[in-house]
Design an enzyme around this catalytic site. Structure first.
Site, PDB file in Angstrom:
ATOM      1  N   CYS A 145       0.823  -1.220   0.000  1.00  0.00           N
ATOM      2  CA  CYS A 145       0.000   0.000   0.000  1.00  0.00           C
ATOM      3  C   CYS A 145       0.850   1.260   0.000  1.00  0.00           C
ATOM      4  O   CYS A 145       0.629   2.175  -0.796  1.00  0.00           O
ATOM      5  CB  CYS A 145      -0.993  -0.011   1.162  1.00  0.00           C
ATOM      6  SG  CYS A 145      -0.248  -0.186   2.783  1.00  0.00           S
ATOM      7  N   HIS A 221      -6.121   5.128  10.605  1.00  0.00           N
ATOM      8  CA  HIS A 221      -6.635   5.696   9.351  1.00  0.00           C
ATOM      9  C   HIS A 221      -5.565   6.314   8.472  1.00  0.00           C
ATOM     10  O   HIS A 221      -5.366   7.528   8.527  1.00  0.00           O
ATOM     11  CB  HIS A 221      -7.655   6.802   9.644  1.00  0.00           C
ATOM     12  CG  HIS A 221      -8.800   6.405  10.484  1.00  0.00           C
ATOM     13  ND1 HIS A 221      -9.505   5.244  10.309  1.00  0.00           N
ATOM     14  CD2 HIS A 221      -9.408   7.037  11.515  1.00  0.00           C
ATOM     15  CE1 HIS A 221     -10.483   5.184  11.184  1.00  0.00           C
ATOM     16  NE2 HIS A 221     -10.449   6.236  11.948  1.00  0.00           N
TER      17      HIS A 221
END
Lengths: 347, 347, 347, 347
Positions: A145, A221
């Site tokens: 990611c 997050h």
């Protein structure tokens, strides 16, 4: 043209989003998903009406699924028999075993996620930076990611102005929302430098010298990465902004508009009404871009749960020769994932 | 020679440590401390036997202290009347008012902390980087915690090899242990770039081009800063390590020895038996030092509660002409604060 | 009378505090500590001058300690040979093995911490609630941190007014400061009810019916427990307060004095100048005590790192017959640990 | 029958969900929403196609919205002119001002959220516990998120078995995901007891004696409440479970199925594909229900962002006399919000 038939192995954080991503591609068909246990995610899928067929991988006990009331369609081999290509988001190491036992014997292509070793694949792949290398290949491995998002930004600058060197600082989220199997409490944690994302970037973009430091933080997050990039020429703030603004998978955001940090972007995705509140684009803060002598420095937000989905769709397109160039392949992915549409809302 | 008489205004996180720091300097005398309310810290000081005399600043109500059983010695003016120099760690803005109302009229010198505007002081001061500029001056302002620690490391490299440019990423702890008046929950928060610490560094070291990005994190134990430094010559990993290892206020630590992050250093300070578990030294991870082309990159840990105490003691020495050079002044401070003694425990 | 000779096995969070606790008892002698690896805590002990002799347990490699520059005095057997009683704070399960291999064959008594099974000991021990049962026994097991603190408060009410039933809610801190091997990020975590602390309380106080729920929280400073207690008679707020205020190991605190939560108490311990900022007393918030019909409800703060130290000292006194009653034994422990002295600072 | 026309004042965390809730009720029409500034939430609404008309409240500057490219339909008065009833989720105190200036003069009914004082309304309302008291009333005030969920569970037991007394412990999430204006870092924070939710419960259910303690925790996903309830008769574990399982707005979950805590439920809502991942139901852990003597104890999860939406829809139904009983009113709300459908997935 017949739709490309795709299966997903491992219905975890990445796998569930890969399944949704494939289901949104009108030129692909999601044949099914495969997993081992009646996880919370599968229970939720079942409660929402079981839109995807479920197959069981080796070691699964159908009785567990019966007890949870989750319908099962067949075995992993049954799934393999129907697909052109597998997206393997199994736990690290399982993908390599699947390749040997299922994908190679059955002549099925596969795309592996970041947890597998590079050697599992023919090409370490990124939809923008080296799409053409993946065309027609049997086995691709996606960048992780952080690396996926980082490369988007560096490639954007590199294509426009040329990049020689980057030094990155990764401020990593430690767990995903809902994770109980890993955690960090009131601590920052160091990794040994150089961090693997810099090394991985060099594998994909070998003409760039990359290094960096990773620090784990107790949040869920979105990672934030700061990049100090040295161009082949001096890249000004305006030049960088121009490159970032035109990239479909980069959102340029501003603190003064309310994008105060990674949690603002998580909230924004939820308020957009996206499934799970997911965001496919990375964000770059306009207010973070500064010139450091002849270098350019900026900060990126990486929505870790969903950021690799578009590049994996690109990977299917490359491996299956659906489109032969990065420009065409990423454009199709973007169209079906509704990426880049936000540009019209910009001032 | 008579001891220099010192007072401390504001017994908060910094003020209480300044008081302890002065009390440890054998050539200084802590006349007393001053505050407004019977805070938790003053209640603790009282329970531990009230080793320091307490004076009340304007607006304080002695009845509040009586009710808490905390003895009061006199007014702020009473304190001013006895001191040569004040360390002002009042809330931002109060220091400037104190200067006008008390310090200037009474001919008392003062050192202000990072919250005050630079204009309050004759010199923006750092014990290593510009000690000589503070010699004999009436009003000094200390660099903030991050800037103080950052400059130690940059100055160490600059003195040895010459530094032209730095690009920093500050991974900031948001609150101190015990803080309830500020907090951040499951979020990273961006500040507009360039961050003030880089700007402040340039004020102290005007020959260096500095910029950077600051990201707040929800932890309480120590900031971490990554630095990408461009030398006048290429600085290798070994050259950097050599400079850091010989600096008395820098600890070189290793992940493999158990220094996994900022919380390890907090724990280490507690286990050393230091008061409040405090640490005066910054730490630099040996495992974080990497070469980025001709630049050098590394990560620093800043123990935010105590890091400015030694440089403030240096400031007293400079302002009061106790020692005329950085080398002599910092050596005296280090001796009384027992800084650098850890070097003998290194392999 | 000759001093009782004590050893400590396992120099972790509890072990290091047991060692300091023993060293503070003037009628005991700390012979030494034992551990397996040159941990961060041992490195800190060494840097602070190695005040305690170190012995190596089975499986330790002296070369590791040599490499870290930490002096070693001898083997675990060497330690056992010199002591009357061992405090075993080894990882769970190791204590039982130590008992079989070392303590029993050598006729050495031992006190185990909460991680061991109850069957390892003759008595599950608490200094206030069942001291007399431990007198002269060979093997005691201490209650865990939450249970130790909880029992202090329930026993205080029980002795004064009689208690029939308690229902508790434990709001548990998940990790200690500096822990990197466990963590929880932005999540509350449920345990199956009833929580073991309630069950353990019933083992020590079998006349009370206890149950409860435990919820883990991502913090490091102090558990908070709420207790709903049913008395043999109605216990009013004033009656409860009276019982709590006179207990030497209970601090009654108030929100309005600045004790806003568990982090305030951690800060207070640091500001008191206690080693590591430790606190031996539990705190009960005066502002939390409310009547619920005929029941009484209140909230306790448990300083998890240090709370069991006094009761372990009590255990030595009981096992070694230094004092024959809870009243005498706890009074000696309190005297040497300076517990209860804070009472004089109350209004 | 003509649809009931509804407006929403304040498009924050609650307001945006109220708007979605109304839009889902087929017998209501969402006329529009009103706000003051082009917040992040309004920017997201705009990017998602601006499905709701936006009106500006007093003090808003239309130029701010123009600059953000957000279309504006009219003034707050324009909105008021078209509606039968307003849902006011403005900041605390603004609702009362709106009532005086807009709602009363225009003969518009209104429902206020928990932040307003009770005196603003004719009835303090809960859809299950006192629906009938709200029928035909002009001004209702909804219970807060914790109280709403708590009452669901207590009312369920009360209707079936009778409840005399409850003692609650609220383990409160401190901020919502994306909040930067409030936060708590590595600390638990006490409120003075009794906590207001217990007092509020008694206002709605005056025959019950309620008290409790609230502890804030640094998380963002869902409050957890433990309840010790005293029945008119002994309520066994099985009796409680029966009451909870049949309630449409209560999910009974189990740790062994993967519901490990509040973050699991947040994840589950996202995986269900609910907008923003929201959950209207509270959850009660089957594994938390224990008998404490003749009392029953259990733990509830409160999804704070969305839990009050159904009861507010109930409130519209009561105030507008759409349905005359709790049974009918809540059934309609549940039908349109798809609440209770999950029951069929249970074993």
């Amino acid at each position: 043209m017949a739709k490309i038939k795709v299966g997903v192995a491992g219905y975890g954080t990445i796998g569930m989003r890969l399944a949704d991503g494939v289901a949104a591609q009108e030129d692909m068909e999601l044949v099914g998903i495969a997993d081992l246990k009646p996880t919370l995610s599968l229970r939720a899928l079942n409660e929402s009406g079981m839109p995807y067929d479920l197959y069981l991988v080796d070691g699964a006990d159908k009785a567990d699924f019966d007890e949870a009331g989750i319908p099962v369609k067949g075995t992993f081999q049954d799934l393999i028999d129907q697909v052109d290509i597998m997206l393997d988001s199994s736990p690290a190491g399982v993908g390599a075993a699947n390749k040997e036992k299922y994908y190679e014997p059955n002549g099925v292509k596969a795309i592996f996620q970041g947890g597998e070793k590079n050697s599992v694949a023919d090409v370490f792949f990124h939809g923008y930076a080296n799409y053409e290398k993946g065309v027609g290949k049997d086995y691709l491995k996606l960048t992780s990611c952080n690396t996926t998002g980082l490369i988007r930004s560096v490639d954007a600058l590199d294509k426009d102005w040329g990049i020689d060197k980057v030094a990155i600082t990764i401020i990593r989220r430690f767990a995903d929302p809902g994770d109980y199997h890993r955690g960090l409490t009131n601590a920052l944690k160091m990794d040994k430098a150089p961090t693997h994302q810099a090394v991985d970037l060099m594998t994909i973009m070998p003409h760039i010298d990359a290094t960096g430091i990773l620090v784990h933080t107790p949040v869920t997050h979105g990672h934030i990465i700061t990049v100090v990039a040295t161009g082949k020429q001096k890249i000004t703030r305006e030049m960088a902004l121009e490159s970032f603004k035109k990239h479909p998978r980069i959102r340029v955001v501003r603190i003064e508009d309310g994008f105060l940090g990674n949690a603002s972007l998580f909230k924004y995705g939820r308020d957009l009404g996206h499934k799970r509140g997911d965001m496919y684009e990375i964000a770059i803060w306009e207010d973070s871009i500064v010139e450091s002598g002849d270098d350019i420095m900026f900060a990126i937000n990486i929505p870790q749960e969903a950021v690799t989905i578009p590049e994996t769709m690109d990977g299917i397109r490359a491996a299956m020769k659906m489109q032969m160039t990065s420009e065409e392949g990423t454009a199709e992915t973007n169209k079906y994932l509704n990426i880049g549409g936000f540009k019209k809302f910009e001032k």
